[in-house]
Design a protein around this motif. Structure first.
Motif, short mmCIF file in Angstrom:
data_model
loop_
_atom_site.label_atom_id
_atom_site.label_comp_id
_atom_site.label_asym_id
_atom_site.label_seq_id
_atom_site.Cartn_x
_atom_site.Cartn_y
_atom_site.Cartn_z
N THR A 1 45.69 40.96 31.80
CA THR A 1 44.51 40.98 32.66
C THR A 1 43.54 42.07 32.21
OG1 THR A 1 45.55 42.48 34.23
CG2 THR A 1 45.77 40.11 34.67
N VAL A 2 42.33 41.94 32.66
CA VAL A 2 41.27 42.87 32.28
C VAL A 2 41.09 43.89 33.39
CG1 VAL A 2 38.83 43.03 31.75
CG2 VAL A 2 40.15 41.09 30.95
N SER A 3 40.91 45.13 33.02
CA SER A 3 40.71 46.16 34.03
C SER A 3 39.35 45.98 34.70
CB SER A 3 40.80 47.55 33.39
OG SER A 3 39.68 47.77 32.56
N GLU A 4 39.28 46.40 35.93
CA GLU A 4 38.04 46.31 36.70
C GLU A 4 36.89 47.06 36.02
OE1 GLU A 4 36.02 44.92 40.20
OE2 GLU A 4 38.07 44.53 39.58
N PRO A 5 37.11 48.30 35.53
CA PRO A 5 36.00 49.00 34.86
C PRO A 5 35.48 48.26 33.62
CG PRO A 5 37.75 50.55 35.40
CD PRO A 5 38.29 49.16 35.68
N LEU A 6 36.38 47.67 32.85
CA LEU A 6 35.95 46.94 31.66
C LEU A 6 35.14 45.71 32.05
CD1 LEU A 6 35.97 46.71 28.60
CD2 LEU A 6 38.13 45.47 28.78
N LEU A 7 35.59 45.01 33.07
CA LEU A 7 34.85 43.84 33.54
C LEU A 7 33.44 44.24 33.98
CD1 LEU A 7 34.98 40.82 34.08
CD2 LEU A 7 35.82 41.34 36.36
N HIS A 8 33.31 45.37 34.63
CA HIS A 8 31.99 45.84 35.07
C HIS A 8 31.11 46.25 33.89
CE1 HIS A 8 32.25 45.51 39.41
NE2 HIS A 8 33.53 45.82 39.27
N VAL A 10 31.24 44.87 30.86
CA VAL A 10 30.81 43.60 30.27
C VAL A 10 29.71 43.00 31.14
CG1 VAL A 10 31.50 41.22 29.78
CG2 VAL A 10 32.98 43.12 29.10
N PHE A 11 29.91 43.03 32.44
CA PHE A 11 28.93 42.49 33.37
C PHE A 11 27.59 43.21 33.23
CE2 PHE A 11 27.20 41.99 37.77
CZ PHE A 11 26.94 40.64 37.68
N SER A 12 27.64 44.51 33.01
CA SER A 12 26.41 45.29 32.83
C SER A 12 25.64 44.82 31.59
CB SER A 12 26.77 46.77 32.71
OG SER A 12 25.62 47.54 32.48
N THR A 89 26.61 36.57 38.79
CA THR A 89 27.52 37.36 39.61
C THR A 89 28.87 37.46 38.91
OG1 THR A 89 28.41 35.46 40.80
CG2 THR A 89 26.42 36.49 41.73
N LEU A 90 29.68 38.40 39.35
CA LEU A 90 31.02 38.54 38.77
C LEU A 90 31.84 37.27 38.97
CD1 LEU A 90 32.02 42.20 39.68
CD2 LEU A 90 31.80 41.22 37.40
N ASP A 91 31.61 36.56 40.06
CA ASP A 91 32.34 35.31 40.31
C ASP A 91 32.10 34.29 39.21
OD1 ASP A 91 33.31 36.35 42.67
OD2 ASP A 91 31.77 35.43 43.90
N ILE A 92 30.90 34.26 38.67
CA ILE A 92 30.57 33.33 37.60
C ILE A 92 31.30 33.74 36.31
CG2 ILE A 92 28.70 32.54 36.09
CD1 ILE A 92 26.86 32.71 38.52
N THR A 94 34.21 35.55 35.89
CA THR A 94 35.67 35.65 35.86
C THR A 94 36.38 34.46 35.21
OG1 THR A 94 35.20 36.11 38.19
CG2 THR A 94 37.15 37.06 37.31
N PRO A 95 35.95 33.21 35.38
CA PRO A 95 36.67 32.12 34.72
C PRO A 95 36.63 32.19 33.19
CG PRO A 95 35.20 31.25 36.40
CD PRO A 95 34.91 32.70 36.27
N TYR A 96 35.64 32.87 32.64
CA TYR A 96 35.51 32.95 31.19
C TYR A 96 36.36 34.05 30.58
CZ TYR A 96 31.51 29.99 31.93
OH TYR A 96 30.70 28.97 32.30
N TRP A 97 36.80 34.96 31.38
CA TRP A 97 37.44 36.17 30.88
C TRP A 97 38.93 36.03 30.94
CZ3 TRP A 97 35.08 39.91 28.43
CH2 TRP A 97 35.81 41.08 28.18
N PRO A 98 39.75 36.50 30.08
CA PRO A 98 39.41 37.04 28.78
C PRO A 98 39.74 36.04 27.67
CG PRO A 98 41.55 37.86 29.38
CD PRO A 98 41.12 36.85 30.43
N ARG A 99 38.79 35.68 26.90
CA ARG A 99 39.04 34.90 25.69
C ARG A 99 38.69 35.73 24.47
NH1 ARG A 99 36.04 29.37 26.98
NH2 ARG A 99 34.36 30.87 26.89
N TRP A 100 38.08 36.90 24.70
CA TRP A 100 37.63 37.69 23.55
C TRP A 100 38.44 38.92 23.39
CZ3 TRP A 100 36.18 42.15 25.79
CH2 TRP A 100 35.22 42.97 25.25
#
Length: 100
Positions: A1-8, A10-12, A89-92, A94-100
């Motif tokens: 799984t991806v950590s919350e800070p990393l997801l944020h 990427v989102f930024s 939004t983050l909801d959009i 999340t389904p793509y993560w993580p493939r990279w």
């Protein structure tokens, strides 16, 4: 799984690109132009994780779509928003993560 800070982080980056495309007069930009216009913290994130912007955007193809130029079919495609009216939004994401 991806950590919350990393997801944020990427989102930024994705938010920055999304904003750049929304405010672009052509509604599309080359990956190079987008990279040059990114906020410094976004460029730092990409450099630290050794990710090219185009690779990251390709992972989110439902949001960022390549647009080939009819004048230069073999050239690097520009990036445009698949749906400029769709919220980012983050909801959009999340389904793509993580493939990279």
């Amino acid at each position: 799984t991806v950590s919350e800070p990393l997801l944020h982080e990427v989102f930024s980056v994705l938010q920055c690109v999304h904003h750049l495309l929304l405010t672009s007069t052509r509604q599309s930009e080359s990956p190079c132009a987008l990279g040059n216009k990114l906020a410094p913290q976004c460029r730092t994130f990409l450099n630290q994780h050794r990710v090219r912007l185009i690779e990251l955007l390709n992972e989110f193809s439902a949001i960022f779509a390549p647009k080939n130029s009819p004048l230069s079919p073999g050239s690097t495609p520009h990036i445009e928003l698949a749906d400029p009216h769709a919220p980012l939004t983050l909801d959009i994401l999340t389904p793509y993560w993580p493939r990279w």
